[in-house]
Write an enzyme that holds these catalytic residues in place. Structure first.
Site, PDB file in Angstrom:
ATOM      1  N   LYS A  96     -48.585 -11.840 -12.357  1.00  0.00           N
ATOM      2  CA  LYS A  96     -48.694 -13.255 -12.749  1.00  0.00           C
ATOM      3  C   LYS A  96     -47.875 -13.555 -14.015  1.00  0.00           C
ATOM      4  CE  LYS A  96     -53.387 -13.573 -10.776  1.00  0.00           C
ATOM      5  NZ  LYS A  96     -53.321 -14.626  -9.725  1.00  0.00           N
ATOM      6  N   THR A 154     -54.384 -21.252  -6.429  1.00  0.00           N
ATOM      7  CA  THR A 154     -55.142 -22.489  -6.225  1.00  0.00           C
ATOM      8  C   THR A 154     -55.255 -23.269  -7.542  1.00  0.00           C
ATOM      9  OG1 THR A 154     -57.127 -21.106  -6.393  1.00  0.00           O
ATOM     10  CG2 THR A 154     -56.487 -21.848  -4.200  1.00  0.00           C
ATOM     11  N   LYS A 168     -55.148 -27.436  -8.771  1.00  0.00           N
ATOM     12  CA  LYS A 168     -56.067 -28.117  -9.694  1.00  0.00           C
ATOM     13  C   LYS A 168     -55.282 -28.840 -10.778  1.00  0.00           C
ATOM     14  CE  LYS A 168     -59.245 -24.410  -8.611  1.00  0.00           C
ATOM     15  NZ  LYS A 168     -59.702 -23.053  -9.013  1.00  0.00           N
TER      16      LYS A 168
HETATM   17  C1  26M Z   1     -61.827  -5.359  -3.431  1.00  0.00           C
HETATM   18  C2  26M Z   1     -62.321  -4.065  -3.370  1.00  0.00           C
HETATM   19  C3  26M Z   1     -62.856  -3.499  -4.517  1.00  0.00           C
HETATM   20  C4  26M Z   1     -62.919  -4.248  -5.701  1.00  0.00           C
HETATM   21  C5  26M Z   1     -62.422  -5.539  -5.734  1.00  0.00           C
HETATM   22  C6  26M Z   1     -61.878  -6.080  -4.599  1.00  0.00           C
HETATM   23  C7  26M Z   1     -61.304  -7.431  -4.649  1.00  0.00           C
HETATM   24  C8  26M Z   1     -62.058  -8.555  -4.986  1.00  0.00           C
HETATM   25  C9  26M Z   1     -61.461  -9.799  -5.029  1.00  0.00           C
HETATM   26  C10 26M Z   1     -59.971  -7.573  -4.358  1.00  0.00           C
HETATM   27  C11 26M Z   1     -59.394  -8.812  -4.401  1.00  0.00           C
HETATM   28  C12 26M Z   1     -60.131  -9.923  -4.743  1.00  0.00           C
HETATM   29  O1  26M Z   1     -59.571 -11.151  -4.832  1.00  0.00           O
HETATM   30  C13 26M Z   1     -58.188 -11.251  -4.622  1.00  0.00           C
HETATM   31  C14 26M Z   1     -57.799 -12.673  -4.826  1.00  0.00           C
HETATM   32  O2  26M Z   1     -58.452 -13.423  -5.554  1.00  0.00           O
HETATM   33  N1  26M Z   1     -56.702 -13.063  -4.199  1.00  0.00           N
HETATM   34  C15 26M Z   1     -56.232 -14.409  -4.369  1.00  0.00           C
HETATM   35  O3  26M Z   1     -56.748 -15.197  -3.309  1.00  0.00           O
HETATM   36  C16 26M Z   1     -56.481 -16.566  -3.542  1.00  0.00           C
HETATM   37  C17 26M Z   1     -57.167 -17.352  -2.434  1.00  0.00           C
HETATM   38  O4  26M Z   1     -56.494 -17.166  -1.237  1.00  0.00           O
HETATM   39  C18 26M Z   1     -54.981 -16.828  -3.588  1.00  0.00           C
HETATM   40  O5  26M Z   1     -54.784 -18.170  -3.928  1.00  0.00           O
HETATM   41  C19 26M Z   1     -54.316 -15.919  -4.619  1.00  0.00           C
HETATM   42  O6  26M Z   1     -52.915 -16.060  -4.553  1.00  0.00           O
HETATM   43  C20 26M Z   1     -54.712 -14.478  -4.379  1.00  0.00           C
HETATM   44  O7  26M Z   1     -54.202 -13.642  -5.398  1.00  0.00           O
END
Ligand code: 26M
Length: 815
Positions: free
Chosen positions: A559, A661, A665
């Site tokens: 980022k 997202t 906003k």
């Molecule tokens: C998974 C396994 C173990 C520990 C944590 C995780 C995990 C939790 C959340 C991995 C990823 C997680 O979120 C990723 C995320 O937020 N991705 C974002 O998703 C948004 C909604 O689609 C996008 O707008 C973003 O670009 C993207 O980075």
């Protein structure tokens, strides 16, 4: 339903007032005048719940009676934020309640501040789930959420001496007003033990699961209130508890007591806390346990409820949709197979057809280090039956692949769910469902052409795009009511509240001086509000007429918060050596949490804070620049921050941000995007046009070519680019203390996110943004254009696309 006025408003106020008084009596045995702050909040919430409960019961009943298809959105995170205000807005009683409270000299806005955020998520993925359930209810769609009731949400961030310190988020301390415990709907979830098939003698095989550890899953339900309609859907949060027949009495040996204590400790740790990492996959056993825990509980309870409606199990896929938000709930595929085959006695073929009809999957990342895989060594002993099922799914899948691609073992390997002793969760999700979608056009394109190319070639028709969205009810009407009121006035109606795409009617007014003046007044008001907050929290006084340039999001290398702060260091250093260099006052804001174990992200936070401290104390430049780190950024602080922004920093390395997202906003609140052609920035640019955003930097294709050819050298860039070299050297020459870690990271990791490579382009883009900001009329027009064309980024649009193109569900009018 329109906003009540006149007599209707008076009637509503009368009812609310009498409920409010009675609720105070019933809940706290007190007169309204005697209530504490927390009690006032709880009394208001309970009053609102009285407007919710009838419709909630009705909704559930009518969904069952009409046998409408239901969607269950499984997500390991739901980042809801506070709920009182959005519930009051959706119920249409905010105004009336405000006046009722006024009669008691109570202030509704003060009560809002008492509520802790429901911080059951890290960032984008969790917040997307929260926006989606809001939009489902707004559109009267039969869609519900399924998740974990973490006892501790995402940590609270404190900055101490420039460093991030993590404080546990004990959000349930004073109780959670919106949840309903449903112990009678508990289900058992089994871990460990020994699973095998036993011959029944009559030619049938039966599954035996010996000595499993049984965990009781207890659901807590939350009402999800539709906007000005009678729909109330449900978000079900699962809590892990010790089994029903577990008790502490009786004669026990020392060993038995020890076993029981171990069991209790294990069970109580399952839903204890949210993992604070959203960027790197770590094969943590407890995380897998969390995933299976909520998947198994959720799917079991869906099947149990479905069977009660009396419909045939063979129609399950026509009446139920299960959506898996990223791969974290991917075990839904195997769990549904287990229930259909082992418990409902269906044939494998029938169960498989139903499962694939039921399940759909969204991918949220192409970052290889974030893709989920589980080693068989850990997986199999923990979930023996689920492993057997995945193995069988894969065996049959491989047969099919070999028929399609004879003598092509490379293909077989690339498409195999289990490869080299690990289970690939994205592959399981794709094979086990009927739909795979990315979250922005460019992201879906990259999935098809690169990340998931083999699967796209194999089953192209499963793949589709659903560009993300945000709920305009929270992020515009809730966070920026003055701007919402201005839009009402300009459009002459409130149709856009239900049909946000109608905001594009503002396009006809971007030449209207009065409109632009009002808009700029509101922007100034919001900057003042943020400046007040910062003065109180950071002790730094800000100029509300300076340009507010803001980057708020999780801290991650891709980022590129580091590129932002390096550029600020560069401008500061130029300003010191060239009097008159700075001509436009700018306040630079950063906000965001770093995963506790992410060293580079934490060093970036420290650098931002050290630089901020230096610049903010330097009288020579203070009229022109200040730098602020906003502590503990999250949903609620976001509601204060997005509306105050002039410039929205969306500067990820092209190809890396699936959608973003926050960009939406900011746009919806009239900020101008300064960004790369990444994620949904591309579609924001297409919506507003190049004149109303500033785009810079490498394109996704160029980035991917550099990765493929290895033709980029950070070392060469450092040596040939003087701006870059000067500012890089400041990381190690003592100007700001020792930041060798960041210096080494950039050079030794060969600048994996092209911070040095994009530096000059970023510099030019920032100069261009300031040039445009000086043209007040032009800027106001750009701000207006951004607001006008933001309606397409409402999650209402996104949810309609999911409903039509993936789920095949339809609005149900609750009467
Ligand atoms: C998974 C396994 C173990 C520990 C944590 C995780 C995990 C939790 C959340 C991995 C990823 C997680 O979120 C990723 C995320 O937020 N991705 C974002 O998703 C948004 C909604 O689609 C996008 O707008 C973003 O670009 C993207 O980075």
């Amino acid at each position: 339903v329109n906003r009540p006025t006149g007599k209707a408003l008076e009637t509503m106020k009368k009812i609310l007032k009498s409920r409010f008084i009675t609720t105070a009596h019933v809940m706290f045995g007190r007169e309204v005048e005697e209530l504490t702050e927390v009690e006032i909040y709880k009394t208001i919430a309970a009053t609102a719940k009285q407007s919710i409960s009838d419709n909630w019961i009705k909704t559930n009943k009518q969904y069952a009676e009409r046998k409408e298809k239901q969607i269950y959105y499984f997500s390991i995170e739901f980042l809801l934020g506070r709920l009182l205000k959005s519930n009051l807005i959706n119920l249409g009683i905010e105004e009336a309640l405000k006046e009722v409270l006024g009669d008691f000299k109570l202030n509704l806005s003060d009560a809002y501040e008492v509520e802790p955020d429901a911080g059951l998520g890290n960032g984008g993925l969790g917040r997307l789930a929260a926006c989606f359930i809001d939009s489902l209810a707004a559109h009267r769609l039969p869609g519900h959420g399924c998740t974990i009731r973490y006892q501790y949400g995402l940590f609270e961030q404190k900055i101490v001496g420039g460093n991030q310190v993590e404080i546990p988020d004990n959000w349930l301390r004073d109780g959670f007003a919106w949840e309903y415990r449903k112990p009678d709907k508990s289900v058992d979830v089994k871990f460990g033990g020994n699973a095998y098939m036993r011959d029944m003698g009559n030619g049938r095989l039966e599954l035996v699961h010996e000595n499993p550890m049984i965990v009781m899953a207890v659901p807590y339900d939350m009402p999800i209130v539709g906007y000005h309609n009678a729909t109330v859907n449900t978000l079900r949060m699962w809590n892990a508890e010790v089994n029903r027949d577990f008790s502490d009495y009786g004669m026990l040996t020392q060993e038995q007591i020890q076993q029981r204590n171990d069991y209790r400790t294990f069970v109580e740790s399952i839903t204890r806390y949210l993992y604070p990492d959203d960027s790197t996959f770590e094969g943590r056993r407890m995380r897998l346990i969390q995933e299976y825990f909520f998947v198994s509980a959720g799917v079991q309870s869906i099947v149990r409820h479905y069977k009660k409606t009396g419909m045939s199990i063979y129609d399950f896929g026509k009446k139920i949709g299960i959506h898996i938000n990223d791969t974290h709930p991917a075990l839904c595929v195997a769990e549904l197979m287990r229930i259909l085959v082992d418990e409902e006695q269906l044939t494998w073929e029938d169960a498989w057809a139903i499962t694939r009809d039921t399940i759909a999957y969204t991918n949220h990342t192409i970052m290889p280090e974030a893709l989920e895989t589980w080693g068989i060594d850990m997986f199999r002993p923990l979930l023996p039956r689920i492993y057997m099922i995945i193995d069988e799914i894969n065996r049959r899948h491989m047969e099919e692949v070999r028929r399609r691609y004879p003598n092509n073992e490379d293909k077989v390997r690339a498409l195999s769910i289990i490869q080299d002793g690990v289970i690939h969760m994205a592959r399981l999700s794709i094979v086990g469902g009927h739909s795979v979608n990315g979250v922005a056009k460019i992201h879906t394109g990259i999935l098809k052409s690169t990340t998931l190319k083999d699967f796209y070639d194999y089953t192209p028709r499963k793949f589709n795009n659903k560009t993300n969205g945000i709920t305009h009810r929270r992020w515009l009407m809730g966070a920026n009511p003055e701007l919402a009121a201005l839009i009402d006035t300009m459009l002459g109606n409130r149709t856009w509240h239900r049909h946000p795409e109608k905001m594009d009617g503002l396009h006809d007014h971007v030449g209207d001086k009065n409109f632009l003046e009002q808009l700029m007044k509101i922007k100034r008001l919001r900057r003042e509000g943020l400046a007040r907050y910062i003065e109180h929290h950071n002790g730094v006084k800000l100029d509300p007429d300076s340009m507010f340039d803001i980057q708020v999001k999780r801290i991650h290398s891709y980022k590129r918060q580091l590129m932002n702060i390096l550029h600020i260091m560069y401008r500061y250093q130029r300003a010191l050596s060239e009097p008159g260099f700075l001509t436009q006052p700018v306040t630079y804001f950063f906000g965001g949490k770093a995963a506790p174990g992410y060293y580079i992200a934490k060093e970036t936070i420290r650098l931002i804070n050290v630089v901020a401290d230096r610049i903010n104390k330097d009288k020579r430049v203070n009229d022109f620049m200040k730098v602020i780190f906003i502590e503990n950024f999250g949903v609620s602080i976001g509601e204060l921050v997005y509306p105050a922004a002039d410039v929205s920093e969306q500067i990820s390395t092209a190809s890396k941000e699936a959608s973003g997202t926050g960009n939406m906003k900011f746009m919806m609140n009239g900020a101008i995007t300064l960004g790369t052609l990444d994620g949904a920035n591309v579609e924001i640019r297409d919506a507003v046009g190049n004149e109303h955003c500033v785009i810079f930097g490498l394109k996704a294709e160029e980035v991917m070519n550099y990765y493929a050819t290895g033709a980029y050298s950070a070392w060469d860039e450092y040596h040939t680019n003087e701006k870059v070299r000067t500012v890089m050297n400041q990381l190690v020459d003592g100007t700001y203390g020792d930041f060798r870690s960041l210096y080494d990271y950039l050079l030794h990791a060969n600048d994996e996110f092209f911070i040095l490579k994009d530096f000059n382009a970023y510099d030019n883009a920032r100069i261009e943004v300031m040039r445009r900001f000086k043209d007040k009329d032009g800027w106001a027009r750009s701000a207006a254009m951004n607001v006008a064309h933001s309606g397409g980024f409402s999650s209402d649009r996104t949810i309609d696309e999911y409903a039509r193109e993936i789920w095949d569900i339809h609005p149900v009018i609750i009467s």
